[in-house]
Design an enzyme around this catalytic site. Structure first.
Site, PDB file in Angstrom:
ATOM      1  N   ASP A 131      -4.608  -4.645   6.076  1.00  0.00           N
ATOM      2  CA  ASP A 131      -4.821  -5.560   4.902  1.00  0.00           C
ATOM      3  C   ASP A 131      -3.801  -6.363   4.444  1.00  0.00           C
ATOM      4  O   ASP A 131      -2.661  -6.624   4.599  1.00  0.00           O
ATOM      5  CB  ASP A 131      -5.219  -4.771   3.695  1.00  0.00           C
ATOM      6  CG  ASP A 131      -5.564  -5.966   2.530  1.00  0.00           C
ATOM      7  OD1 ASP A 131      -5.930  -6.818   2.564  1.00  0.00           O
ATOM      8  OD2 ASP A 131      -5.646  -5.327   1.094  1.00  0.00           O
ATOM      9  N   SER A 185       1.013  -1.547  -0.426  1.00  0.00           N
ATOM     10  CA  SER A 185       0.107  -0.469   0.117  1.00  0.00           C
ATOM     11  C   SER A 185       1.167   1.165  -0.308  1.00  0.00           C
ATOM     12  O   SER A 185       1.206   1.218  -0.880  1.00  0.00           O
ATOM     13  CB  SER A 185      -0.778   0.240   1.166  1.00  0.00           C
ATOM     14  OG  SER A 185      -1.571   1.057   1.619  1.00  0.00           O
ATOM     15  N   HIS A 234      -2.746  -1.119  -3.179  1.00  0.00           N
ATOM     16  CA  HIS A 234      -3.506  -0.564  -3.174  1.00  0.00           C
ATOM     17  C   HIS A 234      -3.238   1.232  -3.660  1.00  0.00           C
ATOM     18  O   HIS A 234      -2.446   1.706  -3.725  1.00  0.00           O
ATOM     19  CB  HIS A 234      -3.824   0.204  -1.385  1.00  0.00           C
ATOM     20  CG  HIS A 234      -3.809  -0.553  -0.952  1.00  0.00           C
ATOM     21  ND1 HIS A 234      -4.334  -1.086   0.134  1.00  0.00           N
ATOM     22  CD2 HIS A 234      -4.860  -2.672  -1.456  1.00  0.00           C
ATOM     23  CE1 HIS A 234      -4.594  -1.951   0.629  1.00  0.00           C
ATOM     24  NE2 HIS A 234      -4.561  -2.929  -0.087  1.00  0.00           N
TER      25      HIS A 234
END
Length: 330
Positions: A270, A144, A171
């Site tokens: 995540d 991310s 992401h």
């Protein structure tokens, strides 16, 4: 025992589902009207077997059934009319007589469970033997905040003939995915990076990145070991789409202990659950050390969840990947 039921009759599907659901060791994952829906549907878990009562003389059903057995490697119990031959021969298929609507007796279900258990056990033994010889079939990467730079560091150090397909979930904002792929290709000249496409096969030495706002998962594994990819518009997971967990969990489901995964810098948690699932299935995970993370959120969550086999600074991750692949490579 996780089962998918397939029959063109809604009445038959209901009879099978109601009777089997009453058994403590049975879980009905789905009930479909035709075999093609198994191939097209995103299954949250791989079934242990399929109970199939459709007319397999129909070419479309025959081809779909063949695909389920020979490519997806799912055992199938056919419910057929008396003396009907098997549509093809494989250890993944068996048959028993299909009763009339008023003849689904307790004896029928007892026999069905016995034959299913034998069919599943016979094929599970083969899988266990193969799984004992651990060979990594795919490298999964999730990241991310700060991820592109970290991924660039790793990819550029993997050499020009990396032997595994690489699946990458980042992401990223909508409309930023294609520019990121272009940038990675410009700075990682040793390896090809592309946006993943629905239904494509993942080949060694290529990086398949999840498009923005789309989950990337492994739909199934072909008989030659090639992963087939799926792009999913399922709801975001914890407000994230694509979600690293979706990729990692699908890899664990489809490839068991043959998964090598790397979780890099990022905010939030995540990927932690996905790392834990990969570890639980016998795969290997590497998470980025705090010393090189832009944000130590996702790696820290994976460590806390028990999903980190190793913790390394990003400058050492590529070298470790190469070592692992050489030892347990494809």
């Amino acid at each position: 025992m996780k089962i998918v039921i397939v029959d063109s009759s809604a009445v038959v599907r209901t009879i099978l589902e109601q009777n089997l659901s009453n058994l403590s060791n049975m879980q009905i994952l789905h009930s479909f009207s035709n075999c093609n829906k198994i191939i097209k549907q995103t299954l949250s878990d791989t079934p242990d077997a399929v109970i199939c009562g459709v007319d397999v003389q129909d070419k479309s059903e025959h081809d779909a059934l063949s695909f389920i057995c020979n490519e997806m490697k799912i055992p199938v119990m056919l419910l057929v009319h008396t003396d009907a031959p098997l549509p093809f021969f494989t250890s993944l298929i068996d048959k028993m007589e299909k009763p009339g609507l008023n003849n689904y007796s307790s004896e029928f279900f007892t026999t069905l469970i016995e034959k299913l258990s034998i069919l599943i056990k016979k094929n599970t033994k083969k899988t266990v033997i193969q799984d004992d010889l651990k060979t990594y079939k795919v490298l999964c990467i999730g990241s991310s905040t700060g991820g592109p730079t970290a991924v660039c560091t790793i990819l550029s150090s993997l050499g020009s003939h990396f032997p595994l397909p690489i699946l990458y979930t980042q992401h990223i904002e909508i409309d930023k995915d294609k520019p990121l792929v272009d940038w990675l290709n410009s700075v990682c000249e040793n390896i090809k990076i592309k946006l993943a496409e629905d239904g494509e096969e993942a080949h060694p030495g290529v990086v398949y990145m999840a498009p923005a706002d789309t989950h990337l998962i492994i739909r199934f594994i072909k008989s030659d070991g090639t992963p087939v990819l799926q792009l999913s518009d399922e709801p975001p997971e914890h407000y994230l789409r694509p979600a690293v967990n979706k990729l990692f969990k699908s890899a664990a489901t489809q490839l068991k202990n043959n998964v090598l995964a790397v979780l890099l810098t990022g905010m939030g948690a995540d990927g932690a659950a996905g790392c834990k699932e990969i570890c639980d299935k016998g795969g290997w995970t590497i998470v980025e050390d705090k010393s090189t993370c832009a944000v130590f959120g996702m790696p820290a969550a994976a460590i806390e969840a028990g999903g980190a086999k190793e913790v390394l600074p990003r400058t050492e991750i590529a070298k470790r990947i190469i070592e692992l692949v050489k030892t347990h490579g494809k």
